[in-house]
Design an enzyme around this catalytic site. Structure first.
Site, short mmCIF file in Angstrom:
data_model
loop_
_atom_site.label_atom_id
_atom_site.label_comp_id
_atom_site.label_asym_id
_atom_site.label_seq_id
_atom_site.Cartn_x
_atom_site.Cartn_y
_atom_site.Cartn_z
N ARG A 169 4.53 -6.48 -7.44
CA ARG A 169 3.55 -7.49 -7.14
C ARG A 169 2.82 -6.88 -5.81
O ARG A 169 3.76 -6.38 -4.91
CB ARG A 169 4.50 -8.66 -6.71
CG ARG A 169 3.71 -9.75 -6.47
CD ARG A 169 4.30 -11.10 -6.05
NE ARG A 169 3.71 -12.41 -6.69
CZ ARG A 169 3.82 -13.61 -6.27
NH1 ARG A 169 4.54 -13.91 -5.23
NH2 ARG A 169 3.21 -14.60 -6.68
N GLN B 252 12.72 -9.72 -9.68
CA GLN B 252 11.86 -9.50 -8.64
C GLN B 252 12.61 -8.92 -7.20
O GLN B 252 13.57 -9.42 -6.77
CB GLN B 252 11.17 -10.62 -7.83
CG GLN B 252 10.20 -9.76 -6.85
CD GLN B 252 9.43 -10.94 -6.11
OE1 GLN B 252 9.99 -11.74 -5.17
NE2 GLN B 252 8.29 -11.11 -6.23
N TYR C 114 6.31 -8.01 3.52
CA TYR C 114 7.72 -7.44 3.36
C TYR C 114 7.35 -5.89 3.42
O TYR C 114 6.42 -5.23 3.98
CB TYR C 114 8.40 -7.88 2.30
CG TYR C 114 8.59 -9.32 2.41
CD1 TYR C 114 9.33 -9.94 3.30
CD2 TYR C 114 8.14 -10.23 1.20
CE1 TYR C 114 9.43 -11.36 3.49
CE2 TYR C 114 8.36 -11.67 1.37
CZ TYR C 114 8.77 -12.15 2.47
OH TYR C 114 8.83 -13.73 2.25
N GLY D 74 3.09 -20.89 -9.60
CA GLY D 74 4.30 -21.15 -8.85
C GLY D 74 4.77 -22.49 -8.40
O GLY D 74 5.41 -23.05 -9.15
#
Length: 375
Positions: A232, A97, A184, A331
């Site tokens: 994502r 990622q 982000y 997760g």
């Protein structure tokens, strides 16, 4: 056997099941380089069909957390290669990622104490980075008002993503996941209530808001191929001061349509409902997320759809069986259950994670969770 435990062809990468280990920041990398302990952590979990690494920064500027293994120096590439070699030896598949946090950073993390950069000039209210406090000790520190990127700097970051993707392939990853979620840098461009630019990346039009994201996708695809690229996203998420806006569905449907046209390997959607950060529960309550999720697959005929957030075996079986998603990402359960796939398949009980050991520290709460053994 249910579809969850069947193999899956991810744009030419064969997965042994449809369970994905979602990216999990653990802040366990000294000198920001993945080491033997990181390699062991991922290899313990290599029975997942696909592992997506913790966010790996594309540059020092893109980093928002200490002890986070990057992908921009030769030492970091070599460190990750140890992990990918080990995961592959255990029969696993792994994407990196690639990540730029934008404004969710702190001068104590940045080179020469520089101010973090963003699409926006707005401070992320309440957002905390993991940096050094006033006493020089690692701690959660409040993100300051960022410096807004100049137009010509955006092109530099696009190329840094492309280079990070090439570095990831050199490090042995099977592909990359562009981190376009969780408040982000990408969301700082996409969210019209955060983006206060006046150039071609402004919030004036949807095309402008998506321009940076699509430029990064195209640059990464040009470098490593669409079949090795995922992204994502977290529509309706509110992490790090991302307010809801009326055009959410339009934004993500348009983005999904563009991704489908480019035939990326996958889109990885995060449902933030009830997500816990520190002491705060974010993204809870009624939103339009479920309705949007059911629309996305129609725009992705040759691109897999992954869902993360509140996942259980039962939910995975239902959504995959109904054709809403293709793969199910877990997760937090993977933190405490290195053998999660076997536990889900056999209905074995799950270990409970120790939340105080999620970030930073040593082996405890990282590589010492036991596999299941019958009494």
């Amino acid at each position: 056997m249910t579809p969850v435990f069947e193999d899956f062809d991810l744009s030419g990468t064969l997965l042994k099941n449809r369970i994905v280990m979602a990216p999990l920041t653990r802040s366990r990398a000294p000198r920001d380089v993945a080491d033997e302990r990181v390699a062991l952590y991922y290899t313990q979990r290599a029975t997942a069909g696909l592992i997506v690494s913790e966010g790996t920064p594309i540059s020092r500027e893109g980093q928002g957390y200490l002890f986070n293994p990057g992908i921009f120096t030769p030492e970091q590439i070599a460190g990750w290669r140890l992990t990918t070699n080990s995961v592959h030896a255990a029969g696993g598949r792994m994407f990196a990622q690639i990540w730029h946090v934008g404004r969710v950073s702190h001068p104590s993390i940045q080179e020469d104490g520089k101010t973090p950069v963003s699409a926006s000039s707005k401070r992320p209210s309440g957002a905390m980075a993991y940096g050094y406090d006033a006493d020089g000790k690692p701690d959660l520190v409040e993100a300051p008002t960022p410096r807004q990127l100049a137009t010509d700097e955006v092109a530099r970051i696009v190329q840094e993503f492309a280079q990070a993707a090439a570095n990831a392939i050199e490090a042995g990853f099977d592909g990359v996941e562009i981190h376009g979620a969780n408040g982000y840098l990408f969301e700082q461009f996409m969210n019209p209530l955060v983006n206060d630019r006046t150039d071609q990346y402004s919030a004036a039009t949807l095309e402008n808001r998506l321009r940076f994201t699509l430029e990064v996708i195209d640059a990464v695809v040009a470098r490593i191929g669409a079949n090795r690229v995922g992204i994502r996203i977290s529509p309706y998420g509110q992490l790090f001061d991302m307010p809801h806006y009326p055009e959410i569905d339009e934004t993500y449907i348009t983005l999904a349509s563009e991704i489908g046209r480019r035939q990326l390997a996958y889109v990885h959607v995060m449902d933030q409902s009830g997500f816990v950060v520190g002491e705060t529960v974010v993204g809870a309550g009624e939103t339009g997320f479920p309705g949007l999720l059911r629309k996305l697959k129609g725009y992705l005929p040759n691109t897999a759809l992954i869902l993360a957030g509140g996942m259980t075996r039962e939910r995975a079986e239902k959504l995959i069986g109904d054709g809403v998603i293709d793969l199910a990402a877990f997760g937090t359960p993977f933190i405490a259950n290195p053998d999660l796939v076997a536990r889900l398949k056999n209905d074995w009980p799950l270990n409970m994670p120790i939340r105080s050991t999620f970030y930073g520290g040593g082996a405890e709460g990282y590589i010492d969770y036991p596999a299941y053994t019958a009494a």
